[in-house]
Design an enzyme around this catalytic site. Sequence first.
Site, PDB file in Angstrom:
ATOM      1  N   ASP A  95     -11.223   2.675   4.025  1.00 63.70           N
ATOM      2  CA  ASP A  95     -11.470   1.234   3.980  1.00 63.70           C
ATOM      3  C   ASP A  95     -12.978   0.940   3.961  1.00 63.70           C
ATOM      4  O   ASP A  95     -13.385  -0.199   3.703  1.00 63.70           O
ATOM      5  CB  ASP A  95     -10.853   0.560   5.215  1.00 63.70           C
TER       6      ASP A  95
ATOM      7  N   GLN B 108      -4.871  -1.567   9.658  1.00 70.33           N
ATOM      8  CA  GLN B 108      -4.677  -2.910   9.097  1.00 70.33           C
ATOM      9  C   GLN B 108      -5.238  -3.954  10.057  1.00 70.33           C
ATOM     10  O   GLN B 108      -4.863  -3.983  11.237  1.00 70.33           O
ATOM     11  CB  GLN B 108      -3.184  -3.154   8.803  1.00 70.33           C
TER      12      GLN B 108
ATOM     13  N   LYS C 273       0.843  -1.209   0.000  1.00 71.90           N
ATOM     14  CA  LYS C 273       0.000   0.000   0.000  1.00 71.90           C
ATOM     15  C   LYS C 273       0.876   1.255   0.000  1.00 71.90           C
ATOM     16  O   LYS C 273       0.610   2.217  -0.702  1.00 71.90           O
ATOM     17  CB  LYS C 273      -0.942  -0.025   1.221  1.00 71.90           C
TER      18      LYS C 273
HETATM   19  N1  GUN Z   1      -6.914  -7.118   6.420  1.00 65.12           N
HETATM   20  C1  GUN Z   1      -7.224  -7.947   5.403  1.00 65.12           C
HETATM   21  N2  GUN Z   1      -7.761  -7.253   4.388  1.00 65.12           N
HETATM   22  C2  GUN Z   1      -7.790  -5.958   4.762  1.00 65.12           C
HETATM   23  C3  GUN Z   1      -8.230  -4.768   4.147  1.00 65.12           C
HETATM   24  O1  GUN Z   1      -8.715  -4.724   3.020  1.00 65.12           O
HETATM   25  N3  GUN Z   1      -8.082  -3.640   4.879  1.00 65.12           N
HETATM   26  C4  GUN Z   1      -7.563  -3.647   6.115  1.00 65.12           C
HETATM   27  N4  GUN Z   1      -7.477  -2.489   6.760  1.00 65.12           N
HETATM   28  N5  GUN Z   1      -7.147  -4.735   6.722  1.00 65.12           N
HETATM   29  C5  GUN Z   1      -7.264  -5.881   6.047  1.00 65.12           C
END
Ligand code: GUN
Length: 281
Positions: free
Chosen positions: A115, A92, A48
Amino acid sequence: MQLLDGKILSQKIEQNIAHEVKQLKLVPGLAVILVGHDPASAAYVNMKKKACDRAGFYSVTHEMPEDISQDAIENTIIMMNQNPNINGILIQLPLPSQIDTTKILELVDPSKDVDGFHPYNVGRLTTGLDGFVPCTPLGVMHLLAEYDIDVKGKNCVVVGASNIVGKPMAALLLNANATVEICHIFTDDLKKHTLHADILLVGVGVINLIKEDMVKEGVIIIDIGINRTLDGKLVGDVDFDNVSKKCSYITPVPGGVGPMTIAMLLSNTLKAAKINAKERI
Ligand code: GUN
């Protein structure tokens, strides 16, 4: 059988975003909270961050120890909510067991919730209103659109009912007028459901969950799973070699949904930056 190539599409989207950022003279800012040392989470956060760099975004990662307190995370989010250089906030997941994840996600300012996990945005998605949509299912909708696959009236079977993937995926498909079925760990006789899917979308994290005899001829498959085999290979939830023979379209793993998730995070962060910029005028 045609592959739905998320790598190429995500590159195209990223290039458009980078171009728009230059033209608008905006520097969208993304703040990430990463707790603990889970290698998969660290790898996702690193991808990211690299994508932010490519697109000309500002990004900052707050790495926190596994035994961090609820208060410490909450205080960091409060600071991020108030920081005008931060347009998007990403926590995350998963968070360690001592942390109340719901409370953390509810603290994120909904206008910075790139998100789409805040209940405000979840509610807007289920009612079909504009808001922030979780990146993975949003990426799937873009991928289907790129290949002119219209879900209207199609039997879409979603396997997996997580808040991150399955539920928002089902909501997006329903908003696009598909007939939607959601299967999960307690579903009795999964095959009975998957067999009548025109479009099968699977995101549970189980290698080879979907086998050849579970799908009909001509099915479209979106494999949202990311698993590592014992010999280190990345695979999805679908037995690709055998199932793909029956498909009209299928996403590869890697190179399908994964890169689309990252592209959608950039897209959501740019959207937040534009909204925040307007609010400040
Ligand atoms: N953990 C697994 N997939 C994701 C996601 O798309 N966003 C976040 N923040 N954590 C995750």
